[in-house]
Motif scaffolding. Structure first.
Motif, PDB file in Angstrom:
ATOM      1  N   UNK A 173       0.834  -1.202   0.000  1.00  0.00           N
ATOM      2  CA  UNK A 173       0.000   0.000   0.000  1.00  0.00           C
ATOM      3  C   UNK A 173       0.868   1.251   0.000  1.00  0.00           C
ATOM      4  N   UNK A 174       1.910   1.245   0.839  1.00  0.00           N
ATOM      5  CA  UNK A 174       2.800   2.399   0.921  1.00  0.00           C
ATOM      6  C   UNK A 174       3.477   2.678  -0.414  1.00  0.00           C
ATOM      7  N   UNK A 175       3.967   1.616  -1.069  1.00  0.00           N
ATOM      8  CA  UNK A 175       4.638   1.786  -2.361  1.00  0.00           C
ATOM      9  C   UNK A 175       3.696   2.401  -3.382  1.00  0.00           C
ATOM     10  N   UNK A 176       2.498   1.826  -3.415  1.00  0.00           N
ATOM     11  CA  UNK A 176       1.497   2.280  -4.376  1.00  0.00           C
ATOM     12  C   UNK A 176       1.141   3.742  -4.127  1.00  0.00           C
ATOM     13  N   UNK A 177       0.943   4.040  -2.857  1.00  0.00           N
ATOM     14  CA  UNK A 177       0.576   5.403  -2.484  1.00  0.00           C
ATOM     15  C   UNK A 177       1.703   6.374  -2.817  1.00  0.00           C
ATOM     16  N   UNK A 178       2.946   5.962  -2.541  1.00  0.00           N
ATOM     17  CA  UNK A 178       4.085   6.847  -2.808  1.00  0.00           C
ATOM     18  C   UNK A 178       4.158   7.197  -4.288  1.00  0.00           C
ATOM     19  N   UNK A 179       3.886   6.208  -5.144  1.00  0.00           N
ATOM     20  CA  UNK A 179       3.926   6.448  -6.589  1.00  0.00           C
ATOM     21  C   UNK A 179       2.854   7.457  -6.990  1.00  0.00           C
ATOM     22  N   UNK A 180       1.651   7.212  -6.487  1.00  0.00           N
ATOM     23  CA  UNK A 180       0.521   8.086  -6.809  1.00  0.00           C
ATOM     24  C   UNK A 180       0.780   9.488  -6.266  1.00  0.00           C
ATOM     25  N   UNK A 181       1.325   9.543  -5.027  1.00  0.00           N
ATOM     26  CA  UNK A 181       1.567  10.840  -4.406  1.00  0.00           C
ATOM     27  C   UNK A 181       2.663  11.606  -5.131  1.00  0.00           C
ATOM     28  N   UNK A 182       3.636  10.889  -5.658  1.00  0.00           N
ATOM     29  CA  UNK A 182       4.716  11.558  -6.377  1.00  0.00           C
ATOM     30  C   UNK A 182       4.139  12.345  -7.547  1.00  0.00           C
ATOM     31  N   UNK A 183       3.181  11.735  -8.228  1.00  0.00           N
ATOM     32  CA  UNK A 183       2.556  12.462  -9.340  1.00  0.00           C
ATOM     33  C   UNK A 183       1.774  13.663  -8.832  1.00  0.00           C
ATOM     34  N   UNK A 184       0.988  13.446  -7.779  1.00  0.00           N
ATOM     35  CA  UNK A 184       0.109  14.523  -7.304  1.00  0.00           C
ATOM     36  C   UNK A 184       0.901  15.714  -6.765  1.00  0.00           C
ATOM     37  N   UNK A 185       1.903  15.455  -5.921  1.00  0.00           N
ATOM     38  CA  UNK A 185       2.573  16.598  -5.296  1.00  0.00           C
ATOM     39  C   UNK A 185       3.830  17.051  -6.021  1.00  0.00           C
ATOM     40  N   UNK A 186       4.456  16.174  -6.826  1.00  0.00           N
ATOM     41  CA  UNK A 186       5.721  16.587  -7.424  1.00  0.00           C
ATOM     42  C   UNK A 186       5.585  16.963  -8.896  1.00  0.00           C
ATOM     43  N   UNK A 187       4.616  16.392  -9.608  1.00  0.00           N
ATOM     44  CA  UNK A 187       4.478  16.714 -11.039  1.00  0.00           C
ATOM     45  C   UNK A 187       3.310  17.665 -11.289  1.00  0.00           C
TER      46      UNK A 187
END
Lengths: 369, 369
Positions: free
Chosen positions: A333-347
């Motif tokens: 869950x953490x891995x998946x969330x980190x990937x999704x969050x990277x798009x939302x907050x960093x891109x």
């Protein structure tokens, strides 16, 4: 939907509180064990990765505030509605509501995992999540100013925990940091990328912005907040590298908590139990802010009152928390969330900024047209 | 107001409910303070536990239980069958390993201690000559609580720098490190006493040799960098008339530091410099300390003695191929991209050469001359 929000003076808070808001939303479950994930890539240079991620977050905060400044006084829901139109705006707003709820869920589940692994292995998931949810609901129902008050006290009341880092420093071996700069740029950047999950939280600016009084000072205090967080992360990273051996660090799931294991006071022998339970105060503003930004989205987009949606979301969380039981699932869950969050907050902030800028400056259109 | 009341009631319920979570009543649990592991048969492990009981009516407040199992935790489960109280290991202070087990490797037993969140990182580890069961089960005349005695003895000796710090954390740190091997104190039951007979020289997690307490002093001098405690040194020196005579001194290290640097990474070759400032505690032999040249002579003689003894210990550790001094850590931190592993370093360590310089200064000779 109204794009520009006009707040009543009694709803506004001082800009310096942004420092505390940014800091509390960033510091949370990630801090408990981020060291080993970064160490895996960057080895003894992991602290450089932490610094890189600090610079990156600072840049992101800059972009986020610049986007908000284009409008003066609005939040993400208003901007997306204005920039992308009614239909796409609504879809994106729904996505952001979901993202906030997911963040809430991940923070909650990770904290429960710590409680179960360290203190109460038998305590059921629903019990812990229910007790946290009641606190969160109570906090949200008290209004925005109270929420920000909670974040202020969360920082002030938990600062003393940092003092206890001096205990492991006594056992630190500085030569663990050598040879310096051995990792190549790719691994350093990879390490910085893996910091995503830990540095998350500053996107709350998107939602909290209309409630701030002196908009001009927001940038200064937000950057100070980022600076403070980066300082703490770097310090904890260096302490962990010097205190643990490399292989040992990679095996330690919650390195920050394990650092507290060495603390022994005359009146309390096992200090880590105090640290873990006290962590609830650090987690609480995190949870409240995420839940609040989801509820706020419901209010803005669908005109459902916050008090009603908080019950709905609590129900969803209670049910879905039962689905993730084992450590492997939590990690997944953490891995998946980190990937999704990277798009939302960093891109996404860059994309949003360029669209908003184009619309305002190039096409020179007014707001809401 | 009504809503607030409901919240307060719900919060109270939850506060009261926390009492239901996995209670541990002091009178109903047996606190394991010391545990010893022996080999029993080919695969079985015999665990001997000193259990502290909180029972005002009991004649002895400790109980020593022995039981066998395939693993150390299995031993605890079996031991639980022999007691009316639930055994808990949260108060574990000392873990002992029999020499035979140490020859096979203590890694699995150390790992299980590290995995358990209830066990403190400050637990002392030690090797026992002879069976740990005998050491723990023996009814000593002067020792009422063998667990407490062991803990106090090891703690006292560690504080006074007579033995190396061998806590769970320290042992793990050196075990997982590529360039340093752990060192553990060796205990032995000597009639009605428990005696520290020296230090165990480990290669990875296996015992490969023993050092007397005097020899261990040099290990501390080079390995620990800071303090090394006191030592008795017999040697021969020339007096002012040029006559050889036997002198025995006891010196106490005030400050000691070591500079270790890598000269040649291919052989590998090291430069070792020891800087010692010491005070004289006792001197036997006819030396007139009022004459400055005599003090110089004494310093020189001690200098040579320390150098000679230290070389002997380093040669011994090279023969046993165990880097208890941490030469490998210096190698790892000075060579870029060395990709050092434990195996590789042990290969290199056998052929390691070094040059040694000792700078010994006698700064004080007591309040008489």
């Amino acid at each position: 939907m109204e794009v520009i929000l006009k707040m009543k003076p009694n709803q506004l808070v001082n800009a310096f509180l942004v420092f505390f808001i940014i800091h509390t939303t960033q510091v949370g479950v990630g801090l408990q064990g981020f060291q080993r994930i970064i160490y895996r890539d960057a080895q003894q240079d992991a602290w450089i990765s932490v610094l890189i991620s600090g610079v990156a977050t600072s840049l992101l905060v800059f972009i986020i505030i610049k986007t908000l400044e284009l409008y003066g006084s609005t939040d993400l829901y208003g901007i997306q509605h204005d920039v992308f139109g009614i239909l796409i705006g609504k879809v994106l707003n729904c996505f952001y509501i979901f993202y906030s709820l997911l963040s809430f869920f991940v923070v909650l589940r990770n904290y429960i995992e710590v409680i179960q692994a360290w203190i109460f292995p038998e305590l059921p998931l629903w019990f812990l999540s229910m007790s946290m949810l009641i606190l969160v609901t109570y906090g949200i129902n008290s209004g925005v100013r109270s929420i920000i008050g909670i974040s202020f006290f969360s920082v002030i009341l938990s600062l003393w925990l940092l003092l206890f880092i001096s205990y492991p420093i006594k056992f630190a071996r500085i030569d663990h940091l050598l040879p310096m700069f051995e990792a190549d740029l790719i691994s350093l950047l990879k390490g910085a990328y893996n910091m995503t999950f830990t540095v998350l939280g500053f996107e709350i600016l998107y939602i909290i912005y209309p409630y701030l009084k002196e908009k001009k000072k927001v940038m200064k205090f937000a950057q100070l907040g980022i600076l403070f967080t980066t300082f703490i992360y770097t310090a904890l990273m260096i302490v962990a590298i010097t205190y643990f051996n490399g292989v040992q660090l990679e095996k330690t799931v919650w390195a920050t908590l394990s650092l507290f294991k060495i603390v022994r006071l005359p009146f309390i022998e096992r200090f880590e139990y105090v640290a873990i339970t006290f962590w609830m105060l650090i987690i609480l503003p995190n949870l409240i802010f995420y839940m609040w930004s989801a509820c706020r989205g419901m209010e803005r987009v669908f005109k459902v009152s916050i008090k009603r949606s908080v019950w709905l979301f609590s129900l969803i969380v209670i049910i879905s928390v039962q689905l993730i039981i084992t450590r492997t699932q939590v990690n997944h869950l953490n891995d998946l969330f980190a990937k999704c969050a990277f798009f939302v907050v960093a891109c996404y902030p860059f994309i949003l900024f360029s669209f908003a800028w184009l619309k305002k400056k190039v096409f020179n259109k007014g707001i809401g047209t | 107001m009504k809503r607030l009341k409901i919240y307060i009631i719900i919060l109270w319920i939850f506060i009261l409910l926390t009492g239901c979570a996995d209670r541990k009543i002091l009178e109903d649990i047996g606190l394991i303070t010391t545990v010893g592991y022996d080999l029993a048969g080919n695969n079985n492990i015999r665990s001997t536990m000193v259990v502290l009981q909180i029972d005002p009516e009991a004649v002895r407040n400790i109980d020593v239980i022995s039981s066998e199992g395939l693993t150390s935790k299995g031993g605890r489960l079996n031991a639980n069958l022999k007691t009316s109280k639930e055994l808990q290991s949260g108060q574990l202070r000392v873990a002992l390993y029999n020499e035979e087990i140490a020859k096979r490797g203590i890694k699995p037993y150390v790992d299980t201690l590290a995995r358990d969140p209830s066990i403190s990182d400050l637990t002392y580890l030690a090797i026992v000559e002879g069976s740990t069961k005998d050491l723990l089960k023996h009814e000593y005349h002067n020792i009422s609580d063998v667990g407490q005695q062991l803990f106090n003895q090891i703690e006292q000796l560690t504080d006074k720098e007579q033995i190396s710090n061998a806590t769970l954390q320290e042992v793990q740190q050196s075990y997982y490190s590529d360039g340093i091997d752990p060192i553990l104190p060796i205990l032995k039951r000597d009639g009605e006493l428990i005696r520290v007979t020296g230090n165990a020289v480990m290669r990875n997690d296996k015992i490969v040799g023993k050092l007397s307490p005097d020899d261990s002093f040099y290990v501390k001098l080079i390995r620990d960098q800071y303090h090394a405690g006191s030592i008795e040194l017999p040697f021969e020196m020339k007096d002012e008339n040029g006559k050889e005579q036997k002198v025995t001194t006891v010196i106490d290290m005030i400050v000691s530091s070591r500079d270790l640097s890598l000269k040649d990474k291919n052989i590998p070759q090291f430069d070792l410099q020891l800087n010692i400032k010491a005070r004289l505690l006792e001197i036997q032999g006819d030396v007139d300390l009022t004459i400055p040249t005599n003090v110089k002579q004494l310093e020189k003689a001690l200098n040579n003695k320390i150098k000679k003894e230290a070389k002997k210990v380093i040669t011994y550790s090279q023969e046993r191929n165990s880097d208890i001094f941490g030469f490998g850590e210096v190698y790892r931190s000075s060579v870029r991209h060395s990709d050092l592993t434990k195996g590789k370093w042990h290969e290199k360590y056998k052929n390691m050469t070094y040059t040694m310089k000792v700078d010994f200064r006698l700064v004080r000779t007591g309040i008489t001359e």
